[in-house]
Design an enzyme around this catalytic site. Sequence first.
Site, PDB file in Angstrom:
ATOM      1  N   ASP A  22      -6.438  -5.653   7.525  1.00  0.00           N
ATOM      2  CA  ASP A  22      -6.603  -4.165   7.524  1.00  0.00           C
ATOM      3  C   ASP A  22      -6.116  -3.809   6.185  1.00  0.00           C
ATOM      4  O   ASP A  22      -4.833  -4.178   5.983  1.00  0.00           O
ATOM      5  CB  ASP A  22      -5.740  -3.619   8.675  1.00  0.00           C
ATOM      6  CG  ASP A  22      -6.011  -2.236   8.606  1.00  0.00           C
ATOM      7  OD1 ASP A  22      -6.430  -1.524   7.597  1.00  0.00           O
ATOM      8  OD2 ASP A  22      -5.825  -1.650   9.797  1.00  0.00           O
ATOM      9  N   ASN A  53     -12.020   2.945  12.117  1.00  0.00           N
ATOM     10  CA  ASN A  53     -13.477   3.104  11.627  1.00  0.00           C
ATOM     11  C   ASN A  53     -13.527   3.838  10.455  1.00  0.00           C
ATOM     12  O   ASN A  53     -14.407   4.661  10.146  1.00  0.00           O
ATOM     13  CB  ASN A  53     -14.337   3.677  12.792  1.00  0.00           C
ATOM     14  CG  ASN A  53     -16.111   3.793  12.344  1.00  0.00           C
ATOM     15  OD1 ASN A  53     -16.596   4.810  12.634  1.00  0.00           O
ATOM     16  ND2 ASN A  53     -16.189   2.777  11.576  1.00  0.00           N
ATOM     17  N   CYS A  73     -13.802  -1.830  14.031  1.00  0.00           N
ATOM     18  CA  CYS A  73     -12.247  -1.892  13.503  1.00  0.00           C
ATOM     19  C   CYS A  73     -11.454  -1.046  14.424  1.00  0.00           C
ATOM     20  O   CYS A  73     -11.909  -0.338  15.334  1.00  0.00           O
ATOM     21  CB  CYS A  73     -12.057  -1.876  11.993  1.00  0.00           C
ATOM     22  SG  CYS A  73     -12.263  -0.240  11.344  1.00  0.00           S
ATOM     23  N   CYS A  96     -11.930   1.994   7.238  1.00  0.00           N
ATOM     24  CA  CYS A  96     -11.793   1.160   6.223  1.00  0.00           C
ATOM     25  C   CYS A  96     -12.783  -0.050   6.320  1.00  0.00           C
ATOM     26  O   CYS A  96     -13.885  -0.071   5.694  1.00  0.00           O
ATOM     27  CB  CYS A  96     -10.499   0.421   6.106  1.00  0.00           C
ATOM     28  SG  CYS A  96      -9.326   1.497   5.538  1.00  0.00           S
ATOM     29  N   ARG A  97     -12.485  -0.970   7.105  1.00  0.00           N
ATOM     30  CA  ARG A  97     -13.235  -2.329   7.409  1.00  0.00           C
ATOM     31  C   ARG A  97     -14.585  -1.986   7.918  1.00  0.00           C
ATOM     32  O   ARG A  97     -15.624  -2.727   7.323  1.00  0.00           O
ATOM     33  CB  ARG A  97     -12.310  -3.243   8.125  1.00  0.00           C
ATOM     34  CG  ARG A  97     -11.241  -3.734   7.515  1.00  0.00           C
ATOM     35  CD  ARG A  97     -10.102  -4.251   8.632  1.00  0.00           C
ATOM     36  NE  ARG A  97      -9.747  -3.709   9.541  1.00  0.00           N
ATOM     37  CZ  ARG A  97      -9.232  -4.189  10.641  1.00  0.00           C
ATOM     38  NH1 ARG A  97      -8.736  -5.306  11.042  1.00  0.00           N
ATOM     39  NH2 ARG A  97      -8.569  -3.289  11.626  1.00  0.00           N
ATOM     40  N   SER A  98     -14.858  -1.323   9.229  1.00  0.00           N
ATOM     41  CA  SER A  98     -16.008  -1.275   9.751  1.00  0.00           C
ATOM     42  C   SER A  98     -17.188  -0.512   9.099  1.00  0.00           C
ATOM     43  O   SER A  98     -18.346  -0.903   8.849  1.00  0.00           O
ATOM     44  CB  SER A  98     -16.046  -1.002  11.509  1.00  0.00           C
ATOM     45  OG  SER A  98     -15.376   0.110  11.319  1.00  0.00           O
TER      46      SER A  98
END
Length: 156
Positions: free
Chosen positions: A125, A12, A9, A14-16
């Site tokens: 996001d 690095n 993301c 939140c999402r990934s």
Amino acid sequence: MPRRVLFVCLGNICRSPTAQAVFQQRIAQAGLAEEVFVDSAGTAAWHIGRAPDSRSQAMAARYGYDLSPLRARQVELEDFQTFDYILAMDCANLADLRALRPEGSPAVLSLFLDYADTEVEEVPDPYYGGDAGFVEVLRLVEAAADGLLAEIRSGR
């Protein structure tokens, strides 16, 4: 030879890292922890060395995932040779990865949600939103993790 999966993301945090933790749990439950290596990274360098966002950690923990050992890092050119799958959370990060990708890289480069049975193309996001955004990230990541696990199990 183990399969290697990198989730990407922007920062690095939140999402990934959420995708990394969810997928690590899925492969462990499938008995594939020794056969699949999982990591995450960001296309931007803003958060290198930092733990995932506290809201991501809290929401993941609520659903049984531990993000606390993870630390942000930036995508490196070597990743394109090291990883079998480099999976972006959104189209902007996928475009950045395509621009960075060295010629001859064998990695499968795609959107993570290509592995989910959903009409949604991108993992949104959640950084500037509330709890609902973090729940949505988990829901989408879990769906895509199941699809990716099925592909890896099938040997494709």
